[in-house]
Enzyme design. Structure first.
Site, PDB file in Angstrom:
ATOM      1  N   HIS A 237       6.372  -6.408  12.915  1.00  0.00           N
ATOM      2  CA  HIS A 237       6.676  -7.537  12.731  1.00  0.00           C
ATOM      3  C   HIS A 237       5.369  -8.742  12.233  1.00  0.00           C
ATOM      4  O   HIS A 237       5.570  -9.835  12.009  1.00  0.00           O
ATOM      5  CB  HIS A 237       7.134  -8.118  12.787  1.00  0.00           C
ATOM      6  CG  HIS A 237       9.054  -7.266  13.692  1.00  0.00           C
ATOM      7  ND1 HIS A 237      10.197  -7.520  13.884  1.00  0.00           N
ATOM      8  CD2 HIS A 237       8.828  -6.125  12.556  1.00  0.00           C
ATOM      9  CE1 HIS A 237      11.195  -6.406  14.065  1.00  0.00           C
ATOM     10  NE2 HIS A 237      10.508  -6.269  12.870  1.00  0.00           N
TER      11      HIS A 237
HETATM   12  C1  LIG Z   1       6.543   1.531  11.382  1.00  0.00           C
HETATM   13  C2  LIG Z   1       7.104  -0.392  10.894  1.00  0.00           C
HETATM   14  C3  LIG Z   1       8.434  -0.014  11.585  1.00  0.00           C
HETATM   15  C4  LIG Z   1       8.828  -1.421  11.032  1.00  0.00           C
HETATM   16  N1  LIG Z   1      10.775  -1.397  10.819  1.00  0.00           N
HETATM   17  C5  LIG Z   1      11.101  -2.289  10.534  1.00  0.00           C
HETATM   18  C6  LIG Z   1      12.963  -1.732  10.909  1.00  0.00           C
HETATM   19  O1  LIG Z   1      13.217  -1.334  11.332  1.00  0.00           O
HETATM   20  N2  LIG Z   1      13.506  -2.874  10.344  1.00  0.00           N
HETATM   21  C7  LIG Z   1      12.945  -4.923   9.815  1.00  0.00           C
HETATM   22  O2  LIG Z   1      13.610  -4.844   9.155  1.00  0.00           O
HETATM   23  N3  LIG Z   1      11.546  -4.340   9.885  1.00  0.00           N
HETATM   24  C8  LIG Z   1      10.908  -3.422  10.110  1.00  0.00           C
HETATM   25  N4  LIG Z   1       9.135  -3.314   9.820  1.00  0.00           N
HETATM   26  C9  LIG Z   1       8.384  -4.525   9.348  1.00  0.00           C
HETATM   27  C10 LIG Z   1       8.793  -4.523   7.700  1.00  0.00           C
HETATM   28  O3  LIG Z   1       8.368  -3.192   6.982  1.00  0.00           O
HETATM   29  C11 LIG Z   1       7.797  -5.602   7.355  1.00  0.00           C
HETATM   30  O4  LIG Z   1       8.712  -6.628   7.876  1.00  0.00           O
HETATM   31  C12 LIG Z   1       8.329  -5.811   5.779  1.00  0.00           C
HETATM   32  O5  LIG Z   1       7.507  -4.669   5.003  1.00  0.00           O
HETATM   33  C13 LIG Z   1       7.295  -6.659   5.866  1.00  0.00           C
HETATM   34  O6  LIG Z   1       7.306  -7.126   4.135  1.00  0.00           O
HETATM   35  P1  LIG Z   1       5.563  -7.677   3.058  1.00  0.00           P
HETATM   36  O7  LIG Z   1       5.967  -7.604   2.037  1.00  0.00           O
HETATM   37  O8  LIG Z   1       5.108  -8.533   3.960  1.00  0.00           O
HETATM   38  O9  LIG Z   1       4.468  -6.547   3.798  1.00  0.00           O
HETATM   39  P2  LIG Z   1       4.422  -4.868   3.402  1.00  0.00           P
HETATM   40  O10 LIG Z   1       6.097  -4.137   3.419  1.00  0.00           O
HETATM   41  O11 LIG Z   1       3.546  -4.751   4.325  1.00  0.00           O
HETATM   42  O12 LIG Z   1       4.258  -4.982   1.772  1.00  0.00           O
HETATM   43  C14 LIG Z   1       2.730  -4.812   1.425  1.00  0.00           C
HETATM   44  C15 LIG Z   1       2.526  -4.089   0.538  1.00  0.00           C
HETATM   45  O13 LIG Z   1       1.007  -4.545   0.298  1.00  0.00           O
HETATM   46  C16 LIG Z   1       0.046  -2.981  -0.308  1.00  0.00           C
HETATM   47  N5  LIG Z   1      -1.349  -3.939   0.299  1.00  0.00           N
HETATM   48  C17 LIG Z   1      -2.208  -4.013   0.818  1.00  0.00           C
HETATM   49  N6  LIG Z   1      -2.933  -4.617   0.162  1.00  0.00           N
HETATM   50  C18 LIG Z   1      -3.346  -4.257  -1.173  1.00  0.00           C
HETATM   51  C19 LIG Z   1      -4.341  -4.448  -1.518  1.00  0.00           C
HETATM   52  N7  LIG Z   1      -5.156  -4.407  -1.407  1.00  0.00           N
HETATM   53  N8  LIG Z   1      -4.553  -4.129  -3.208  1.00  0.00           N
HETATM   54  C20 LIG Z   1      -2.667  -3.699  -3.980  1.00  0.00           C
HETATM   55  N9  LIG Z   1      -1.772  -3.248  -2.125  1.00  0.00           N
HETATM   56  C21 LIG Z   1      -1.831  -3.278  -1.342  1.00  0.00           C
HETATM   57  C22 LIG Z   1       0.505  -2.633   0.395  1.00  0.00           C
HETATM   58  O14 LIG Z   1       0.268  -0.822   0.858  1.00  0.00           O
HETATM   59  C23 LIG Z   1       2.486  -2.843   0.906  1.00  0.00           C
HETATM   60  O15 LIG Z   1       2.930  -1.756  -0.065  1.00  0.00           O
HETATM   61  C24 LIG Z   1       8.737  -2.290   9.904  1.00  0.00           C
HETATM   62  C25 LIG Z   1       7.345  -2.267  10.074  1.00  0.00           C
HETATM   63  C26 LIG Z   1       6.406  -0.539  10.189  1.00  0.00           C
HETATM   64  C27 LIG Z   1       5.084  -0.942   9.822  1.00  0.00           C
END
Ligand SMILES: Cc1cc2nc3c(=O)[nH]c(=O)nc-3n(C[C@H](O)[C@H](O)[C@H](O)COP(=O)(O)OP(=O)(O)OC[C@H]3O[C@@H](n4cnc5c(N)ncnc54)[C@H](O)[C@@H]3O)c2cc1C
Length: 309
Positions: A237
């Protein structure tokens, strides 16, 4: 933009706004590479400073949990269900009827507990009907159950910073995990509660004995603390590295606009000033929905609030 495979650079023009949504580790990286970040750090890497934003990459937070393992009397856990004929059976059942084991998210149950009498839950339990390991640790052999207490409001903070000005280089990352004793104490309280649950009459017909941290019920707090320090793991997270706020140091304002530059918003978990007391996926979706409203100018209240700040 840089093509990861060829290394070729390309430029994209934007008419309205850039929405940065690369997550709590990559978003601060992209900002810093673009000249928005702690001035000294950017200069150290020869990056021209567009805006001195000392908090970019700071304030990293994550939820940590630690497993308490119990051996089940019968071979009733998920172990072995992902291979051979059993896997085939589950696959067919799902394909034909959308029922069966593949409807499970594996974290079958959970709960929230106020373990410190602070008035609201500070521990979340994830309970799995199998013995789980970690990315660098194989699961304990055999059938069993894992009860995983996770602290909800970590005190420890970490950081992410640039290794170099090369976008293809990984970040320097320090999670700060368990730096604060209060976080260790929270997990010790959670482990004690999980051990109690494992020995509860309702589970007695299923659970033979505790595997870890110890088979014996009476163990010292120092042993539990050592267990926590050795076995605690991320719940994935990551948040907080481009925190939102109304104060001058905040990276984004309450409408998710990056301070000090025009036309950039951040829309991911990096804007959380402090971690939410629960899973982060739904709150991140909520941040995205709010961001969409802000872009469309649908949030008159937020506009007013911002004027008042
Ligand atoms: C293994 C795992 C299990 C999880 N299980 C749960 C759960 O059961 N329940 C829950 O509520 N949360 C869970 N989470 C947490 C949840 O997935 C995250 O809190 C949420 O996805 C965060 O969203 P975000 O947009 O901040 O980042 P992310 O979802 O990481 O999105 C960021 C995106 O940007 C892309 N990116 C990064 N750098 C670049 C770049 N330079 N150029 C282009 N694209 C890029 C990445 O590929 C990614 O697709 C889990 C996370 C993981 C890793």
């Amino acid at each position: 933009m840089i093509d990861r495979k060829t290394g070729a650079l390309s430029q994209i023009s934007v008419c309205e706004e850039v929405i940065l949504s690369a997550g709590a580790l990559s978003t601060p990286k992209i900002l810093m590479l673009s000249g928005i970040g702690p001035k000294d750090h950017l200069q150290e890497h020869g990056i021209p400073v567009l805006h001195d934003a000392p908090q970019v990459g700071k304030n990293y937070q994550d939820h940590l949990e630690v497993s308490v393992y119990g051996r089940t009397k019968d071979p009733i856990s998920l172990l072995g269900n992902d291979t051979g004929l059993r896997a085939l059976k589950h696959g067919i059942q799902w394909t034909l009827w959308k029922t069966g084991l593949l409807t499970s998210n594996v974290v079958e149950s959970g709960g929230f507990v106020d373990s410190s009498n602070c008035g609201r839950p500070d521990i979340q339990f994830h309970v799995l009907p199998t013995l789980v390991g970690d990315v660098d640790r194989e699961p304990v052999d055999g059938h069993g159950v894992s009860i995983n207490p996770c602290f909800l409001r970590p005190k420890s903070r970490g950081f992410a910073k640039l290794r170099s000005p090369n976008p293809l280089d990984s970040m320097v990352f320090e999670s700060g995990a368990l730096k604060e004793q209060e976080d260790v104490d929270s997990l010790v309280r959670g482990v004690k509660l999980a051990r109690k649950i494992l020995r509860a009459p309702a589970l007695a017909k299923l659970v033979e004995h505790e595997l870890l941290p110890a088979r014996n019920e009476d163990i010292l707090d120092t042993e539990l603390e050592a267990y926590v320090r050795n076995y605690a793991k991320t719940v994935y997270h990551p948040a907080g590295t481009c925190r939102m706020g109304s104060d001058t140091d905040a990276v984004v304002d309450p409408m998710l606009k990056v301070k000090g530059v025009d036309g950039v918003r951040i829309c991911d978990a990096s804007v959380m000033p402090t971690l939410v007391s629960g899973n982060t996926n739904a709150p991140t979706i909520m941040i995205a929905e709010r961001c969409a409203e802000f872009i469309l100018g649908l949030d008159a209240c937020a506009n007013q609030r911002l004027e008042m700040v």
